[in-house]
Design an enzyme around this catalytic site. Sequence first.
Site, PDB file in Angstrom:
ATOM      1  N   ARG A  15     -10.353  -0.709  14.739  1.00 30.29           N
ATOM      2  CA  ARG A  15     -10.136   0.133  13.565  1.00 30.29           C
ATOM      3  C   ARG A  15     -11.055  -0.438  12.483  1.00 30.29           C
ATOM      4  NH1 ARG A  15      -4.144   0.949  10.992  1.00 30.29           N
ATOM      5  NH2 ARG A  15      -4.639  -1.132  10.254  1.00 30.29           N
ATOM      6  N   MET A  65      12.354  23.808   2.734  1.00 26.45           N
ATOM      7  CA  MET A  65      11.452  23.049   1.855  1.00 26.45           C
ATOM      8  C   MET A  65      12.221  22.256   0.802  1.00 26.45           C
ATOM      9  SD  MET A  65       8.346  24.396  -0.568  1.00 26.45           S
ATOM     10  CE  MET A  65       7.473  25.192   0.766  1.00 26.45           C
ATOM     11  N   TYR A  85      17.166  29.239   7.786  1.00 27.52           N
ATOM     12  CA  TYR A  85      16.032  29.904   8.436  1.00 27.52           C
ATOM     13  C   TYR A  85      16.199  29.953   9.948  1.00 27.52           C
ATOM     14  CZ  TYR A  85      13.046  29.960   4.249  1.00 27.52           C
ATOM     15  OH  TYR A  85      12.506  30.224   3.031  1.00 27.52           O
ATOM     16  N   LYS A 137       0.840  -1.200   0.000  1.00 30.66           N
ATOM     17  CA  LYS A 137       0.000   0.000   0.000  1.00 30.66           C
ATOM     18  C   LYS A 137       0.877   1.253   0.000  1.00 30.66           C
ATOM     19  CE  LYS A 137      -0.239  -0.510   4.987  1.00 30.66           C
ATOM     20  NZ  LYS A 137      -0.938  -1.125   6.108  1.00 30.66           N
TER      21      LYS A 137
HETATM   22  C1  LIG Z   1      -0.130  -2.030   6.660  1.00 30.76           C
HETATM   23  C2  LIG Z   1      -0.665  -3.345   7.056  1.00 30.76           C
HETATM   24  C3  LIG Z   1       0.177  -4.442   7.218  1.00 30.76           C
HETATM   25  C4  LIG Z   1       1.691  -4.319   7.211  1.00 30.76           C
HETATM   26  O1  LIG Z   1       2.103  -3.752   8.426  1.00 30.76           O
HETATM   27  P1  LIG Z   1       3.635  -3.456   8.775  1.00 30.76           P
HETATM   28  O2  LIG Z   1       3.598  -2.968  10.162  1.00 30.76           O
HETATM   29  O3  LIG Z   1       4.096  -2.417   7.805  1.00 30.76           O
HETATM   30  O4  LIG Z   1       4.384  -4.735   8.599  1.00 30.76           O
HETATM   31  C5  LIG Z   1      -0.401  -5.677   7.456  1.00 30.76           C
HETATM   32  N1  LIG Z   1      -1.757  -5.810   7.551  1.00 30.76           N
HETATM   33  C6  LIG Z   1      -2.584  -4.769   7.425  1.00 30.76           C
HETATM   34  C7  LIG Z   1      -4.041  -4.970   7.559  1.00 30.76           C
HETATM   35  C8  LIG Z   1      -2.079  -3.506   7.189  1.00 30.76           C
HETATM   36  O5  LIG Z   1      -2.916  -2.450   7.093  1.00 30.76           O
END
Ligand SMILES: *Cc1c(COP(=O)(O)O)cnc(C)c1O
Length: 343
Positions: A127, A291, A243, A36
């Site tokens: 969640r 930046m 800065y 992702k």
């Molecule tokens: C992002 C995610 C993972 C991977 O988690 P890491 O901590 O990056 O290894 C696995 N399962 C779900 C559902 C996730 O959202």
Amino acid sequence: MTDAALRLRLDTAALVANWRALDALSGAAACGAAIKADGYGLGAAGVAERLAGAGCRDFFVASWGEAERLAGLGFDIAVLHGVRAEDMTAATSGIARPVLNTAAHVARWRESGGGRCDVMVDTGMNRLGVSIAEVASGLLDGLAIDTLMSHLACADEDSAMNARQAAALRGLGGRTAARRLSLANSAGIALGADYAFDLTRPGLALYGGVPRGELAGVVGQVVTPEAQILQRRTLQAGDSIGYNAQFTAAAPLEVAILNIGYADGYWRGFSNAGAAHVGAAALPVIGRVSMDLTAISVAAAPELGEGDWVALDYALPAAAAAAGMSQYELLTGLGRRFERRWG
Ligand SMILES: *Cc1c(COP(=O)(O)O)cnc(C)c1O
């Protein structure tokens, strides 16, 4: 993108070695990959192609847009955010399977004809996911579930919640038609065999992140940002730089101005805290990260000049500590001015 201003060096051998190590730690369970957020900033297609070559078969993205960008490349993809009403065209196109998270997702998926899917069940993180009570009351009956999964809230800590979540998922074994159960992310893999189930889902550790001490020395660095020197100058004693004049030279100091800044994901937390290296020479960041610009001391390598490249220190545990940010943020924030170069 040959005119990209910055380079992101990506180490194929380290990525593959990390996956193989996590696969081995997963025991008899298959080891997938969370790709992702564009492969945690590395580029999802480049990551998936390399891991598929190593034998990885299960890939996880967040959204259908992410799945669409990988469509046609032959990867077996699951979409973690499930099926919103506006996702149904993509979700029924066959490019990936959804991870259903709510009763509404389940209803929508059934209505569209069903088909192979994954389901997220909430075992305490609160969640995403259907509840254990919903599963027990038959919400998932008759669904063609590939993987019934849950997600650990505290896998990077020694929390009693870890074992509670594993037991809750184990208790659902056989309650659905799911072919596989899955719980562990990167940190969860390090918790041991009780957490592996049938499929593990590492993300961070594939890319060089170390969420638990057990993985230090197991996981290698994959990502190295490189920036170019735009200008060299000499500070005199008493001169400040950048800065808000957050660094003042105590004595004459050779410095270089790099073409990288917080717009590239080289966060302001690296101000007076990060460093670059050329060979063995350490070149600390001085003053505040801007930046698009960052100043470093080149006292240890005064031969460096305009146009030379330097590698930023980006071993994730140390870099995250220096910047005061998470290892996840350091990866996913890497910006669009980098040319991603796999070696
Ligand atoms: C992002 C995610 C993972 C991977 O988690 P890491 O901590 O990056 O290894 C696995 N399962 C779900 C559902 C996730 O959202």
